[in-house]
Design a protein around this motif. Structure first.
Motif, PDB file in Angstrom:
ATOM      1  N   VAL A  50     -40.488 -47.963  30.285  1.00 50.92           N
ATOM      2  CA  VAL A  50     -41.130 -46.933  31.206  1.00 50.92           C
ATOM      3  C   VAL A  50     -40.549 -46.314  32.018  1.00 50.92           C
ATOM      4  O   VAL A  50     -39.677 -46.625  32.636  1.00 50.92           O
ATOM      5  N   MET A  51     -40.921 -44.909  32.107  1.00 47.20           N
ATOM      6  CA  MET A  51     -40.133 -43.844  33.043  1.00 47.20           C
ATOM      7  C   MET A  51     -41.498 -43.809  34.207  1.00 47.20           C
ATOM      8  O   MET A  51     -42.351 -43.043  33.712  1.00 47.20           O
ATOM      9  N   THR A  52     -41.350 -44.028  35.299  1.00 44.56           N
ATOM     10  CA  THR A  52     -42.199 -43.882  36.222  1.00 44.56           C
ATOM     11  C   THR A  52     -41.794 -43.655  37.647  1.00 44.56           C
ATOM     12  O   THR A  52     -40.579 -43.792  37.875  1.00 44.56           O
ATOM     13  N   TYR A  53     -42.735 -43.510  39.031  1.00 46.78           N
ATOM     14  CA  TYR A  53     -42.243 -43.505  40.156  1.00 46.78           C
ATOM     15  C   TYR A  53     -42.675 -44.690  40.986  1.00 46.78           C
ATOM     16  O   TYR A  53     -43.340 -45.289  40.523  1.00 46.78           O
ATOM     17  N   ILE A  54     -42.040 -44.741  42.233  1.00 45.03           N
ATOM     18  CA  ILE A  54     -42.446 -45.779  42.948  1.00 45.03           C
ATOM     19  C   ILE A  54     -43.905 -46.023  43.254  1.00 45.03           C
ATOM     20  O   ILE A  54     -44.573 -47.184  43.484  1.00 45.03           O
ATOM     21  N   ASN A  55     -44.452 -44.965  43.526  1.00 49.75           N
ATOM     22  CA  ASN A  55     -45.858 -44.970  43.935  1.00 49.75           C
ATOM     23  C   ASN A  55     -46.915 -45.452  43.042  1.00 49.75           C
ATOM     24  O   ASN A  55     -47.532 -46.473  43.368  1.00 49.75           O
ATOM     25  N   PRO A  56     -46.648 -45.098  41.637  1.00 49.65           N
ATOM     26  CA  PRO A  56     -47.754 -45.701  40.743  1.00 49.65           C
ATOM     27  C   PRO A  56     -47.319 -47.392  40.554  1.00 49.65           C
ATOM     28  O   PRO A  56     -48.412 -47.933  40.270  1.00 49.65           O
ATOM     29  N   ILE A  57     -46.181 -47.837  40.731  1.00 53.88           N
ATOM     30  CA  ILE A  57     -46.029 -49.088  40.589  1.00 53.88           C
ATOM     31  C   ILE A  57     -46.544 -49.851  41.748  1.00 53.88           C
ATOM     32  O   ILE A  57     -47.267 -51.014  41.742  1.00 53.88           O
ATOM     33  N   PHE A  58     -46.396 -49.271  42.951  1.00 51.61           N
ATOM     34  CA  PHE A  58     -47.061 -49.944  44.130  1.00 51.61           C
ATOM     35  C   PHE A  58     -48.529 -49.685  44.342  1.00 51.61           C
ATOM     36  O   PHE A  58     -49.103 -50.746  44.985  1.00 51.61           O
ATOM     37  N   VAL A  59     -49.150 -48.729  43.827  1.00 50.26           N
ATOM     38  CA  VAL A  59     -50.679 -48.928  43.670  1.00 50.26           C
ATOM     39  C   VAL A  59     -50.957 -49.750  42.787  1.00 50.26           C
ATOM     40  O   VAL A  59     -52.223 -50.259  43.322  1.00 50.26           O
ATOM     41  N   TYR A  60     -50.487 -49.781  41.480  1.00 45.37           N
ATOM     42  CA  TYR A  60     -51.004 -50.844  40.754  1.00 45.37           C
ATOM     43  C   TYR A  60     -50.552 -52.224  41.126  1.00 45.37           C
ATOM     44  O   TYR A  60     -51.680 -52.995  40.822  1.00 45.37           O
ATOM     45  N   GLY A  61     -49.530 -52.421  41.904  1.00 46.88           N
ATOM     46  CA  GLY A  61     -49.298 -53.903  42.276  1.00 46.88           C
ATOM     47  C   GLY A  61     -47.867 -54.160  41.468  1.00 46.88           C
ATOM     48  O   GLY A  61     -48.175 -54.287  40.332  1.00 46.88           O
ATOM     49  N   PRO A  62     -46.785 -54.167  42.097  1.00 49.68           N
ATOM     50  CA  PRO A  62     -45.674 -54.506  41.426  1.00 49.68           C
ATOM     51  C   PRO A  62     -45.544 -55.767  40.573  1.00 49.68           C
ATOM     52  O   PRO A  62     -45.160 -55.715  39.552  1.00 49.68           O
ATOM     53  N   ASP A  63     -46.091 -56.732  40.962  1.00 55.62           N
ATOM     54  CA  ASP A  63     -46.071 -57.934  40.209  1.00 55.62           C
ATOM     55  C   ASP A  63     -47.000 -57.862  39.135  1.00 55.62           C
ATOM     56  O   ASP A  63     -46.608 -58.112  37.955  1.00 55.62           O
ATOM     57  N   ALA A  64     -48.132 -57.286  39.340  1.00 55.50           N
ATOM     58  CA  ALA A  64     -49.321 -56.958  37.912  1.00 55.50           C
ATOM     59  C   ALA A  64     -48.577 -55.951  37.279  1.00 55.50           C
ATOM     60  O   ALA A  64     -48.454 -56.136  35.943  1.00 55.50           O
ATOM     61  N   PHE A  65     -47.907 -55.054  37.506  1.00 54.30           N
ATOM     62  CA  PHE A  65     -47.378 -53.937  36.862  1.00 54.30           C
ATOM     63  C   PHE A  65     -46.198 -54.695  35.892  1.00 54.30           C
ATOM     64  O   PHE A  65     -46.237 -54.448  34.564  1.00 54.30           O
ATOM     65  N   PHE A  66     -45.274 -55.382  36.416  1.00 55.43           N
ATOM     66  CA  PHE A  66     -44.257 -56.037  35.650  1.00 55.43           C
ATOM     67  C   PHE A  66     -44.716 -57.032  34.506  1.00 55.43           C
ATOM     68  O   PHE A  66     -44.097 -57.451  33.737  1.00 55.43           O
ATOM     69  N   THR A  67     -45.944 -57.916  35.087  1.00 57.21           N
ATOM     70  CA  THR A  67     -46.656 -58.590  34.142  1.00 57.21           C
ATOM     71  C   THR A  67     -46.932 -58.098  33.084  1.00 57.21           C
ATOM     72  O   THR A  67     -46.601 -58.418  31.718  1.00 57.21           O
ATOM     73  N   ARG A  68     -47.718 -56.758  33.113  1.00 56.29           N
ATOM     74  CA  ARG A  68     -47.981 -56.061  32.011  1.00 56.29           C
ATOM     75  C   ARG A  68     -46.735 -55.545  31.077  1.00 56.29           C
ATOM     76  O   ARG A  68     -46.791 -55.482  29.892  1.00 56.29           O
ATOM     77  N   CYS A  69     -45.708 -55.203  31.813  1.00 59.55           N
ATOM     78  CA  CYS A  69     -44.577 -54.962  31.134  1.00 59.55           C
ATOM     79  C   CYS A  69     -44.199 -55.977  30.198  1.00 59.55           C
ATOM     80  O   CYS A  69     -43.818 -55.715  28.785  1.00 59.55           O
ATOM     81  N   LYS A  70     -43.926 -57.096  30.509  1.00 59.66           N
ATOM     82  CA  LYS A  70     -43.501 -58.072  29.927  1.00 59.66           C
ATOM     83  C   LYS A  70     -44.559 -58.367  28.815  1.00 59.66           C
ATOM     84  O   LYS A  70     -44.275 -58.820  27.650  1.00 59.66           O
ATOM     85  N   GLU A  71     -45.818 -58.348  29.156  1.00 56.68           N
ATOM     86  CA  GLU A  71     -47.024 -58.590  27.904  1.00 56.68           C
ATOM     87  C   GLU A  71     -46.654 -57.754  26.764  1.00 56.68           C
ATOM     88  O   GLU A  71     -46.910 -58.134  25.596  1.00 56.68           O
ATOM     89  N   ALA A  72     -46.286 -56.471  27.095  1.00 50.19           N
ATOM     90  CA  ALA A  72     -46.212 -55.345  25.801  1.00 50.19           C
ATOM     91  C   ALA A  72     -44.657 -55.427  25.250  1.00 50.19           C
ATOM     92  O   ALA A  72     -44.425 -54.331  24.806  1.00 50.19           O
ATOM     93  N   ASN A  73     -43.794 -56.305  25.950  1.00 52.92           N
ATOM     94  CA  ASN A  73     -42.408 -56.312  25.415  1.00 52.92           C
ATOM     95  C   ASN A  73     -41.888 -55.035  25.837  1.00 52.92           C
ATOM     96  O   ASN A  73     -41.103 -54.608  25.137  1.00 52.92           O
TER      97      ASN A  73
END
Length: 259
Positions: free
Chosen positions: A93-116
């Motif tokens: 995934v290519m993104t910027y800091i703002n979308p990660i922190f708006v989503y919530g970093p822990d939730a964001f990377f949890t979903r990354c892991k779920e989708a491998n």
């Protein structure tokens, strides 16, 4: 997920990028599957953002089009999960800091892991600020890709010594976009990387032709192409799948022939 990256770089890697949701999320899904079938080794999924400071006009335009459709980060993760049912092509995934922190970093990377999703690239998170993201990456087993540019100079060794996954080598100064010439010290940059890390490096920003991809992979481990693909999608919209597939196939064939 580390194995996914190793598999991607088991040969000279061709890494296409596209902006998710341009022209719509359904077409993006078809494009990812077609690129995987055509020989892409790893695919970078761009999350559209309203202020993509590293991007040139081609990808900026794609971000505007994607956001106008109402595509969300959840839509992109849901798409990645569907893709996982069909192909095991490595995804970053290519993104910027703002979308990660708006989503919530822990939730964001949890979903990354779920989708491998094996890696994340954050262009506006410099090395000195990596700790804003890295703990969450580490927790969820997602590699944080380091970016090295011609201006990195004395910082190359330090950045590279802490790199993981793969290193994104920025070919030239400025923003993304198709180019006819590249920084004259690219070979020296890659040589400097080799002295301090075995992490593979891929060159991006401006590559658009098979000849350029072959030239870059004569001394690097992979070639990243974004703007040239996004431009094809902009031209053909929902009918772009066969055109992008043909482009990826030609790039893959050129790299195979050069090895």
């Amino acid at each position: 997920m580390t194995d996914d990256i190793a598999r991607a770089f088991s040969r000279k890697a061709f890494i296409p990028f596209l902006t998710c949701g341009d022209p719509d999320i359904e077409t993006t899904e078809k494009l990812v599957l077609a690129m995987a079938e055509a020989g892409a080794d790893l695919i970078e999924l761009g999350i559209p953002f309203s202020d993509p400071i590293a991007e040139g006009p081609v990808i900026q335009g794609a971000d505007v089009r994607a956001l106008s459709t109402g595509v969300t980060t959840d839509d992109i993760f849901d798409m990645a999960l569907r893709i996982r049912k069909v192909t095991d092509v490595p995804l970053a995934v290519m993104t910027y800091i703002n979308p990660i922190f708006v989503y919530g970093p822990d939730a964001f990377f949890t979903r990354c892991k779920e989708a491998n999703i094996c890696a994340v690239i954050v262009p506006d998170a410099p090395y000195e600020e990596k700790d804003e993201v890295y703990p969450y990456c580490s927790k969820h087993g997602v590699k944080l890709v380091s970016m090295i540019a011609p201006t990195s100079e004395q910082r190359i060794a330090e950045i590279a010594s802490h790199a993981e996954g793969y290193i994104y080598v920025v070919s030239s100064m400025g923003v993304t976009g198709v180019r006819t010439s590249f920084s004259s010290n690219l070979r020296d940059m890659v040589s400097s990387l080799r002295k301090v890390t075995d992490v593979p490096c891929a060159i991006g920003f401006g590559i658009s032709t098979p000849e350029q991809a072959v030239e870059m992979t004569s001394f690097a481990d992979g070639a990243i192409v974004g703007s040239a693909i996004v431009r094809i999608i902009a031209e053909h919209g929902r009918d772009s799948v066969p055109y992008v597939s043909d482009y990826v196939r030609k790039m893959r064939e050129a790299l195979d022939a050069s090895q």
